[in-house]
Design an enzyme around this catalytic site. Sequence first.
Site, mmCIF file in Angstrom:
data_model
loop_
_atom_site.group_PDB
_atom_site.id
_atom_site.type_symbol
_atom_site.label_atom_id
_atom_site.label_comp_id
_atom_site.label_asym_id
_atom_site.label_seq_id
_atom_site.Cartn_x
_atom_site.Cartn_y
_atom_site.Cartn_z
ATOM 1 N N ASN A 186 21.367 40.655 47.994
ATOM 2 C CA ASN A 186 21.814 41.617 46.989
ATOM 3 C C ASN A 186 21.110 41.297 45.675
ATOM 4 O OD1 ASN A 186 23.132 43.136 45.056
ATOM 5 N ND2 ASN A 186 25.203 42.637 45.769
ATOM 6 N N CYS B 187 25.204 46.539 39.513
ATOM 7 C CA CYS B 187 24.338 46.953 40.616
ATOM 8 C C CYS B 187 23.938 48.423 40.548
ATOM 9 C CB CYS B 187 25.010 46.661 41.951
ATOM 10 S SG CYS B 187 25.387 44.923 42.229
ATOM 11 N N HIS C 152 21.200 51.127 46.871
ATOM 12 C CA HIS C 152 21.496 49.744 46.509
ATOM 13 C C HIS C 152 22.051 49.067 47.751
ATOM 14 C CE1 HIS C 152 23.220 46.136 45.037
ATOM 15 N NE2 HIS C 152 24.462 46.560 45.188
#
Length: 335
Positions: free
Chosen positions: A292, A121, A262
């Site tokens: 996500n 991520c 993020h």
Amino acid sequence: MTPKQTPFPSRSRVLGTGSYAPKRVLTNGDLERMVATSDEWIVTRTGIRERRVAAEGEDTSDMAVVAARKALDMAGVAPQDLDMIVVGTISADMPLPSCAAIVQAKLGASKAFAFDVAAACAGSLYALSIADRFIATGGAKRALVIGAELLTRLVDWSDRNTCVLFGDAAGAMVLGPSEDSSRGLLSAHLHTDGTAADILSIPGGGSRTPQSTQVLERKLHKVHMDGREVYKFAVRVLPLAIQEALDANGLAVADIDHVVSHQANLRIVESVLERLHVPIEKCWVNLDRYGNTSSASLPISLDEANRAGRLKEGDVIAMMAIGAGMAWGGALMRW
């Protein structure tokens, strides 16, 4: 006679942004019919209401190319003028070659060298930092940074703790030298703690546990996560990463105009901003619409904020991301 030396730029700046999300929407209501969960449970714990799922035959590189073309169009840069392409991803089209190589071919960016960065991520923030260093040292003049993930094919759809979280998407940034020394990426600060690698991983399919019938039966080729430990880790290290970036540039929390983060979990974002004493209104939040999206999350948020006219010249943007590894970082950019 000594030839005149052209000084390297002190930093890079974003020339254009782009993003892409597949058409198919998977809502929490849809998931209620697939696993033992509910809309209320998902929203309360994550802030996610829906996510996007790639179409059959749609690959990670396909999503990356759409986002890249939008960023290139905004920047006024042709693919053949790119010097480098860096793709942050852990869900490339195939283990070999890199997703970036496939993107390079699809774009027709024949002059660019291309490679992937595997920081989960945090991939696009790592990729941004790498591209910035190439530009700042004269190694490249035009760089394409992409975060792209197709995680819906890497989750166990019977595991309600992980399948509700992830969505497919891509985001892109085109970088070039900053002619104004006060604007651009001020600094990026990256960190890794490999001792926490087991709290978020895909344990099967690599050299440790090669692909096998047993790996497939035990679903070791899917995402495994200890959500509680990931949360605790993130809310501890991300405020420190942002403060590190502020200190490195002689700035204070009050100087932050926008936060581009993020977005793994709304509770994480809210907790980090609360610890920094930054109002949530300064953060572009789209987790409810996309879930996500891993490395795509940060550049998608930047693109949406940019196209909404929210980012003004001279604004200070704080960036943060964290992913498996554990890998994380903070950065500051003056728009």
